[in-house]
Design a protein around this motif. Structure first.
Motif, PDB file in Angstrom:
ATOM      1  N   GLU A 147       1.416   3.668  -7.980  1.00 57.48           N
ATOM      2  CA  GLU A 147       2.129   2.395  -8.065  1.00 57.48           C
ATOM      3  C   GLU A 147       3.053   2.288  -6.859  1.00 57.48           C
ATOM      4  N   LEU A 148       2.757   1.357  -5.963  1.00 55.86           N
ATOM      5  CA  LEU A 148       3.549   1.215  -4.748  1.00 55.86           C
ATOM      6  C   LEU A 148       4.775   0.342  -5.005  1.00 55.86           C
ATOM      7  N   PRO A 149       5.957   0.822  -4.600  1.00 60.01           N
ATOM      8  CA  PRO A 149       7.142  -0.033  -4.716  1.00 60.01           C
ATOM      9  C   PRO A 149       7.056  -1.219  -3.756  1.00 60.01           C
ATOM     10  N   GLU A 150       7.789  -2.272  -4.049  1.00 59.53           N
ATOM     11  CA  GLU A 150       7.829  -3.466  -3.195  1.00 59.53           C
ATOM     12  C   GLU A 150       8.142  -3.069  -1.754  1.00 59.53           C
ATOM     13  N   GLY A 151       7.331  -3.549  -0.827  1.00 63.68           N
ATOM     14  CA  GLY A 151       7.559  -3.290   0.592  1.00 63.68           C
ATOM     15  C   GLY A 151       7.046  -1.950   1.095  1.00 63.68           C
ATOM     16  N   ALA A 152       6.444  -1.142   0.217  1.00 63.32           N
ATOM     17  CA  ALA A 152       5.931   0.170   0.638  1.00 63.32           C
ATOM     18  C   ALA A 152       4.706  -0.016   1.530  1.00 63.32           C
TER      19      ALA A 152
ATOM     20  N   PRO B  28     -11.335   3.493  11.721  1.00 63.25           N
ATOM     21  CA  PRO B  28     -11.289   2.625  10.543  1.00 63.25           C
ATOM     22  C   PRO B  28      -9.903   2.055  10.244  1.00 63.25           C
ATOM     23  N   LYS B  29      -8.861   2.855  10.395  1.00 68.32           N
ATOM     24  CA  LYS B  29      -7.518   2.372  10.079  1.00 68.32           C
ATOM     25  C   LYS B  29      -7.114   1.238  11.031  1.00 68.32           C
ATOM     26  N   ALA B  30      -7.341   1.419  12.328  1.00 68.42           N
ATOM     27  CA  ALA B  30      -6.968   0.379  13.299  1.00 68.42           C
ATOM     28  C   ALA B  30      -7.803  -0.880  13.103  1.00 68.42           C
ATOM     29  N   LEU B  31      -9.118  -0.712  12.886  1.00 70.18           N
ATOM     30  CA  LEU B  31      -9.973  -1.884  12.728  1.00 70.18           C
ATOM     31  C   LEU B  31      -9.649  -2.620  11.430  1.00 70.18           C
ATOM     32  N   SER B  32      -9.367  -1.889  10.362  1.00 68.27           N
ATOM     33  CA  SER B  32      -9.002  -2.555   9.105  1.00 68.27           C
ATOM     34  C   SER B  32      -7.664  -3.279   9.248  1.00 68.27           C
ATOM     35  N   SER B  33      -6.751  -2.718  10.021  1.00 63.35           N
ATOM     36  CA  SER B  33      -5.455  -3.381  10.243  1.00 63.35           C
ATOM     37  C   SER B  33      -5.637  -4.677  11.028  1.00 63.35           C
ATOM     38  N   PHE B  34      -6.531  -4.657  12.018  1.00 62.27           N
ATOM     39  CA  PHE B  34      -6.846  -5.881  12.760  1.00 62.27           C
ATOM     40  C   PHE B  34      -7.365  -6.952  11.806  1.00 62.27           C
ATOM     41  N   TRP B  35      -8.395  -6.619  11.024  1.00 59.84           N
ATOM     42  CA  TRP B  35      -8.988  -7.607  10.128  1.00 59.84           C
ATOM     43  C   TRP B  35      -8.027  -8.024   9.025  1.00 59.84           C
ATOM     44  N   ARG B  36      -7.145  -7.124   8.576  1.00 54.11           N
ATOM     45  CA  ARG B  36      -6.096  -7.491   7.607  1.00 54.11           C
ATOM     46  C   ARG B  36      -5.266  -8.644   8.170  1.00 54.11           C
ATOM     47  N   ASP B  37      -4.858  -8.504   9.438  1.00 51.79           N
ATOM     48  CA  ASP B  37      -4.021  -9.528  10.060  1.00 51.79           C
ATOM     49  C   ASP B  37      -4.796 -10.808  10.349  1.00 51.79           C
ATOM     50  N   VAL B  38      -6.079 -10.699  10.670  1.00 56.96           N
ATOM     51  CA  VAL B  38      -6.904 -11.893  10.902  1.00 56.96           C
ATOM     52  C   VAL B  38      -7.029 -12.711   9.621  1.00 56.96           C
ATOM     53  N   LEU B  39      -7.322 -12.033   8.517  1.00 54.69           N
ATOM     54  CA  LEU B  39      -7.684 -12.712   7.273  1.00 54.69           C
ATOM     55  C   LEU B  39      -6.547 -12.903   6.275  1.00 54.69           C
ATOM     56  N   GLY B  40      -5.388 -12.266   6.529  1.00 56.14           N
ATOM     57  CA  GLY B  40      -4.312 -12.339   5.546  1.00 56.14           C
ATOM     58  C   GLY B  40      -4.582 -11.468   4.332  1.00 56.14           C
ATOM     59  N   TYR B  41      -5.385 -10.430   4.518  1.00 54.94           N
ATOM     60  CA  TYR B  41      -5.718  -9.484   3.456  1.00 54.94           C
ATOM     61  C   TYR B  41      -4.633  -8.399   3.358  1.00 54.94           C
ATOM     62  N   VAL B  42      -4.818  -7.467   2.447  1.00 54.58           N
ATOM     63  CA  VAL B  42      -3.891  -6.341   2.263  1.00 54.58           C
ATOM     64  C   VAL B  42      -4.679  -5.046   2.135  1.00 54.58           C
ATOM     65  N   HIS B  43      -4.040  -3.953   2.517  1.00 60.06           N
ATOM     66  CA  HIS B  43      -4.595  -2.631   2.222  1.00 60.06           C
ATOM     67  C   HIS B  43      -4.201  -2.285   0.791  1.00 60.06           C
ATOM     68  N   PRO B  44      -5.160  -1.937  -0.050  1.00 60.08           N
ATOM     69  CA  PRO B  44      -4.792  -1.523  -1.410  1.00 60.08           C
ATOM     70  C   PRO B  44      -4.177  -0.128  -1.379  1.00 60.08           C
ATOM     71  N   GLY B  45      -3.383   0.174  -2.382  1.00 58.58           N
ATOM     72  CA  GLY B  45      -2.823   1.513  -2.500  1.00 58.58           C
ATOM     73  C   GLY B  45      -3.845   2.486  -3.063  1.00 58.58           C
ATOM     74  N   PRO B  46      -3.521   3.774  -3.007  1.00 60.02           N
ATOM     75  CA  PRO B  46      -4.423   4.796  -3.559  1.00 60.02           C
ATOM     76  C   PRO B  46      -4.567   4.667  -5.075  1.00 60.02           C
ATOM     77  N   PRO B  47      -5.662   5.204  -5.617  1.00 62.09           N
ATOM     78  CA  PRO B  47      -5.865   5.115  -7.066  1.00 62.09           C
ATOM     79  C   PRO B  47      -4.757   5.827  -7.833  1.00 62.09           C
ATOM     80  N   GLY B  48      -4.256   5.142  -8.849  1.00 62.94           N
ATOM     81  CA  GLY B  48      -3.240   5.730  -9.715  1.00 62.94           C
ATOM     82  C   GLY B  48      -1.843   5.766  -9.122  1.00 62.94           C
TER      83      GLY B  48
END
Length: 153
Positions: free
Chosen positions: A36-41, A14-34
């Motif tokens: 707060e990700l710093p810029e560039g994390a 799942p991680k590799a396939l989601s990374s592929f589709w992230r790059d295809v579509l210009g999407y992002v992986h969301p951070g975990p619930p609760g």
């Protein structure tokens, strides 16, 4: 009343396939619930830390992944690990709109350029279908790294 849609992929990685589709579509992986990700994390690293922190065993931390449209327009894509392999042509596939508004050779050149980029990311080119007006503007059939068919349209 319309509904939001989530598209779910069965996957071996799942991680590799989601990374592929992230790059295809210009999407992002969301951070975990609760969290707060710093810029560039790295959100995937944040997920590893989050899952370790709540006691998820290391071997179970790559059973799911998701990506989202950063503009909030497209559907969320969810990837879940399954033990079985893909056994036949998928009955639903994504059409990636890589040449909106273009026609003829200009359109096909744009699709070819995107095809070349996606092959470098791990996609496989399957077939090119030439424009056949008025019913088809032309497209390129491809598969993702796990063999799921999609089209550059």
């Amino acid at each position: 009343m319309s509904r939001d849609v989530q598209v779910t992929f069965d996957a071996h990685d799942p991680k590799a396939l989601s990374s592929f589709w992230r790059d295809v579509l210009g999407y992002v992986h969301p951070g975990p619930p609760g969290v707060e990700l710093p810029e560039g994390a790295d959100p995937l690293a944040a997920w590893d830390d989050f899952l370790a922190g709540i006691g998820v065993p290391a071997g179970e931390r790559d059973t799911r992944s998701a990506i989202e449209d950063p503009d909030g327009r497209g559907p969320r894509l969810f990837f879940q690990r399954v033990p079985e392999g893909k056994s036949a042509k998928n009955r639903v596939h994504l059409d990636v709109r890589a040449a909106p508004g273009l026609r003829g050779e200009e359109r096909m050149a744009a699709l070819e350029a995107e095809c070349e980029r996606l092959v470098k990311l791990g996609a496989t080119r399957v077939a090119r279908h030439e424009p056949a007006p008025p019913m088809s503007a032309g497209h390129i059939v491809m598969t993702d790294p796990e063999g799921n068919e999609f089209c550059l349209d």
